[in-house]
Write a protein that holds these residues in place. Structure first.
Motif, PDB file in Angstrom:
ATOM      1  N   SER A  43      49.588  39.337  42.914  1.00  0.00           N
ATOM      2  CA  SER A  43      48.243  38.586  43.029  1.00  0.00           C
ATOM      3  C   SER A  43      48.470  37.103  42.605  1.00  0.00           C
ATOM      4  O   SER A  43      48.997  36.806  41.881  1.00  0.00           O
ATOM      5  N   PRO A  44      47.632  36.321  43.603  1.00  0.00           N
ATOM      6  CA  PRO A  44      47.566  34.812  43.347  1.00  0.00           C
ATOM      7  C   PRO A  44      46.556  34.568  42.162  1.00  0.00           C
ATOM      8  O   PRO A  44      45.915  35.413  41.829  1.00  0.00           O
ATOM      9  N   ARG A  51      44.352  31.359  40.217  1.00  0.00           N
ATOM     10  CA  ARG A  51      43.939  30.124  40.509  1.00  0.00           C
ATOM     11  C   ARG A  51      43.669  29.314  39.315  1.00  0.00           C
ATOM     12  O   ARG A  51      43.079  29.650  38.298  1.00  0.00           O
ATOM     13  N   ASP A  69      47.871  29.587  42.774  1.00  0.00           N
ATOM     14  CA  ASP A  69      47.615  29.752  43.999  1.00  0.00           C
ATOM     15  C   ASP A  69      47.634  28.490  44.948  1.00  0.00           C
ATOM     16  O   ASP A  69      47.222  27.630  44.596  1.00  0.00           O
ATOM     17  N   GLY A  70      48.666  28.432  45.976  1.00  0.00           N
ATOM     18  CA  GLY A  70      48.528  27.314  46.678  1.00  0.00           C
ATOM     19  C   GLY A  70      49.824  26.224  46.416  1.00  0.00           C
ATOM     20  O   GLY A  70      50.028  25.647  47.303  1.00  0.00           O
TER      21      GLY A  70
END
Length: 305
Positions: free
Chosen positions: A5-6, A8, A138-139
């Motif tokens: 799972s990402p 944030r 994330d990203g």
């Protein structure tokens, strides 16, 4: 936590008034120390083999709180030739841990004008969560170059396949979080890993060297140019380690070896007179080391405005 799972990062405040970057010149090489924030931890982590009275006396002498205080988290960016090298990647963001003032690296890289896509190399001193977590936000992976090279000791990667926490002394929840972060990191970046055995030249004047102790693959980064030298020591050196190099830090997987490594490194840095930067020394963590009998003295650099 789901391994795939990402996560944030928390939203950045519009105006961050905390000093967060400091530039150093090493010959022709530019070095930028960036704060990833602070990590609140129990003071017992400073020397869990020391008597409580001795640890309390040291904290009082340093005007530090007795129960818990904020550990600095420092990351370094090095510009050598056409390479931009990120040394360690900060904590990132773990929703299972309440650490709101850490994991600031991505925001502060942006504030310093450093685009993630400009980073050609990442060097990891080791794979603890507060050194790889920023790469798991994330990203971030999508913003990095597809040909990014991540340099890490082979012994470090092997260790995290079945890590041993039997000699550590960590707060509850940290061993599971560390194992999870290391596993997710290897899964996400396996193709970018460039593993070395003992020493590797990352760029002209930038060499990563495995010294062990803190973890089996723990490494330091040596920067040298034009007669100037600087060592980024990762977690080999902590603030208390100058006065009490034999005290065991709670995150050390082999504390006896870590103490031996620390003494050797501090004696070497005192002999060379070169600059030292370390992950958990107070920001900006730039200074030099002197020998005082069987212990050491930290001489922080005067800030250059």
């Amino acid at each position: 936590m789901d391994i795939g799972s990402p996560v944030r990062a928390p939203l950045a405040k519009p105006h961050d008034l905390v000093p967060s970057r400091y530039a150093v010149r090493v010959g022709d090489i530019d070095v930028l120390v960036i704060s990833d924030g602070v990590l609140p931890l129990p003071t017992a982590m400073l020397g869990h083999n020391a008597a409580l009275a001795d640890r309390t006396a040291w904290l009082d002498e340093m005007f530090l709180p007795r129960e818990a205080f904020d550990w600095s988290l420092n990351v370094v960016v090095v510009h050598s030739g056409d390479q931009t090298i990120l040394i360690d990647a900060g904590l990132g963001f773990d929703p299972d841990l309440n650490l709101p003032r850490a994991g600031q690296l991505i925001m502060r890289l942006e504030a310093a004008g450093i685009d993630l896509g400009s980073v050609t190399d990442v060097v990891l001193t080791h794979m603890h969560m507060d050194h790889v977590g920023g790469l798991l936000v994330d990203g971030v992976k999508d913003a990095l170059r597809p040909d990014l090279r991540i340099h890490v000791a082979a012994a470090e990667v092997a260790f995290w396949e079945a890590p041993d926490f039997s000699l550590t002394s960590m707060p509850q929840g940290f061993p599971d979080a560390l194992k999870s972060a290391a596993k997710r990191f290897v899964i996400a970046y396996r193709d970018q890993l460039r593993m070395f055995e003992d020493e590797h030249e990352v760029a002209p004047g930038v060499v990563v060297q495995r010294i062990g102790g803190h973890t089996p693959g723990h490494s330091v980064v040596r920067v040298a140019s034009g007669g100037d030298r600087l060592t980024f020591a990762g977690d080999a050196v902590f603030t208390v380690g100058f006065d009490h190099p034999d005290w065991h830090n709670g995150f050390e997987h082999d504390p006896e070896e870590a103490a031996r490594v620390r003494v050797r490194l501090l004696r070497e840095l005192a002999a060379t007179g070169e600059q030292l930067v370390a992950t958990h020394l107070p920001f900006p963590s730039v200074g030099r080391v002197a020998v005082e009998g069987e212990t050491f003295r930290w001489a922080p650099a005067y800030w250059d405005y």
